[in-house]
Design an enzyme around this catalytic site. Sequence first.
Site, PDB file in Angstrom:
ATOM      1  CE  LYS A  58      -3.487   2.363   2.763  1.00 20.42           C
ATOM      2  NZ  LYS A  58      -4.438   2.293   3.856  1.00 20.42           N
ATOM      3  N   GLY A  64      -4.914  -1.821   4.802  1.00 13.98           N
ATOM      4  CA  GLY A  64      -4.151  -2.957   4.272  1.00 13.98           C
ATOM      5  C   GLY A  64      -4.833  -4.288   4.525  1.00 13.98           C
ATOM      6  NE  ARG A  65      -6.628  -3.697  10.655  1.00 13.77           N
ATOM      7  CZ  ARG A  65      -5.950  -2.572  10.797  1.00 13.77           C
ATOM      8  NH1 ARG A  65      -4.789  -2.425  10.196  1.00 13.77           N
ATOM      9  NH2 ARG A  65      -6.424  -1.587  11.541  1.00 13.77           N
ATOM     10  CD  GLU A  78      -2.021  -4.322  11.282  1.00 14.84           C
ATOM     11  OE1 GLU A  78      -2.620  -4.146  10.209  1.00 14.84           O
ATOM     12  OE2 GLU A  78      -0.809  -4.594  11.329  1.00 14.84           O
ATOM     13  CG  HIS A  97      -5.749 -36.019  16.204  1.00 18.59           C
ATOM     14  ND1 HIS A  97      -5.955 -37.242  16.794  1.00 18.59           N
ATOM     15  CD2 HIS A  97      -6.744 -35.872  15.300  1.00 18.59           C
ATOM     16  CE1 HIS A  97      -7.005 -37.832  16.237  1.00 18.59           C
ATOM     17  NE2 HIS A  97      -7.509 -37.010  15.322  1.00 18.59           N
ATOM     18  CE  LYS A 118       5.506  -1.053   9.990  1.00 20.51           C
ATOM     19  NZ  LYS A 118       4.586  -0.334   9.128  1.00 20.51           N
TER      20      LYS A 118
END
Length: 542
Positions: free
Chosen positions: A206, A266-267, A352, A383, A503
């Site tokens: 993006k 973005g998501r 987020e 399992h 970041k």
Amino acid sequence: MDDITLSKEWAGLREHHREIEGRTLRELFDEDPGRAERMSVTAGDLFLDYSKHRATGETLGLLVELAERAGLRDAVDRMFRGDHINVSEDRAVLHTALRLPAGAVLEVDGQDVAGDVHAVLDRMSAFAERVRSKEWRGATGEPIATVVNIGIGGSDLGPAMAYEALADYADAGIEARFVSNIDPADLEGKLRGLDPATTLFVVSSKTFTTIETLTNARVARKWLVDALGEDAVGKHFVAVSTNAEKVAEFGIDTANMFGFWDWVGGRYSFDGAIGLSLTVAIGPERFREMLDGFHTIDEHFRTAPFEKNMPVLMGLLGVWYTDFFGAQTRAVLPYAQRLHRFPAYLQQLTMESNGKSVKADGTPVDCDTGEIFWGEPGTNGQHAFYQLLHQGTRLVPADFIGFAEPFADPAGMHDILTANLLAQTSALAFGKTAEEIAAEGTPPELVPHKVMPGNRPSSTILAPKLTPRVLGELVALYEHLVFVEGTVWGINPFDQWGVELGKKLALGLQPALTSEEPPEDFADPSTENLVRRYRRLRGRRA
Ligand SMILES: O=P(O)(O)OC[C@H]1O[C@](O)(CO)[C@@H](O)[C@@H]1O
């Protein structure tokens, strides 16, 4: 912002919770067997059974009142019409516009949103058709055999999840691979066995500033140029971004760029241009079918009364368990191997979005927010971790997702899969008492070990088949339930400031790891110590 926990609706739920807490699902069903019929809702192709929840009609009524108190109706309208509800970034939130049908009209901030969306969709479709039909050729004249999507977060998880989910529809013989991690092993592994002459890279970002994506893209570019020369880039690299300037700076012709807009988080973006690699793999028609599925649930969410509104009910039940029962997590258990990336996709979508501790106005939240989503496909999970779901001390509400028709099932295995899904929801809800276990002749000392407490809530979502349409419906369902929860909690689900500090620190730490001279006084003592150890392990002076 008002403190929702001080409202009379919240107080009513608190009181009601005290009553419900002492009652079991066995009791609730014994008293009211009709709840199985009543506590279900349909939206598009999705059927939701929510009768195995520790809730009654009264609970749902109180939760709906809470939603009204929180202003959900108005919030929904504001989102769909493009108000700037992402207040910290002063942006509209219009992922729902990405799936508006052709001809729809939506103008926001003077922009013809619906027209712009369809213009990009048409370009994506045309491009995908050219690649699929082998009209688009690589630099040596060979058709494309593999599309490698380079992106991370929303620019990876959505298309990667959907590609896996719809792998049976990838009918053009074009494989898609997804590179996200800056760990060199990711790109190296994904490029293994590929021929540069038949590989097309889709650099998806993006912002086009994300370090992982740009680094991977640079390395991939070199891999291509080393094999085919600089002139090959135009035939082997396209971009998806909102940032034309950065795309050009990177060296991708903006004629080969597919755009989107700052009002798509973005998501929330793989139903737009971020879905390009998926569109190439499954074809534009199927991609549009998926968009129709999204739109069906958008319309349901926008128009259905709250008490019959699937995302509203699921979101409110999320609030019920988080804030009244103190549940920390929600398991998502798709009984479909093809959905094996769905829980990971949902983790970004939900966590987020709602992992916030301040409200939209910057004041502290009033209650717990942000469910922790996790899961694995059944029956593998059975399992592995279901033991804890059945007999552990924690309450883990679960979403079971199943399909009536498999894509293919030559050996008749699908009914076994579904029997497992149904058995698990039943065992979780109703368990098995000590008396029942003893009556089977179990030695007394083993009885406590075998007791299945039950009373563990779950939703069951059942759909006819995992088609593109149904996938769109499923994703839209979760998108909107996130919004419902966020609205009740008063938070802005559409920003993500919490990812920024890490970041920034990583950028600052890189020179400390690689510099000639050991750095001094550059971080906290623990981090400095780790840097020194790392440098020693790398053979650098520490
Ligand atoms: O598409 P971009 O701009 O490369 O961002 C990738 C991802 O990074 C994030 O900003 C989080 O770091 C996500 O919200 C986003 O999906």
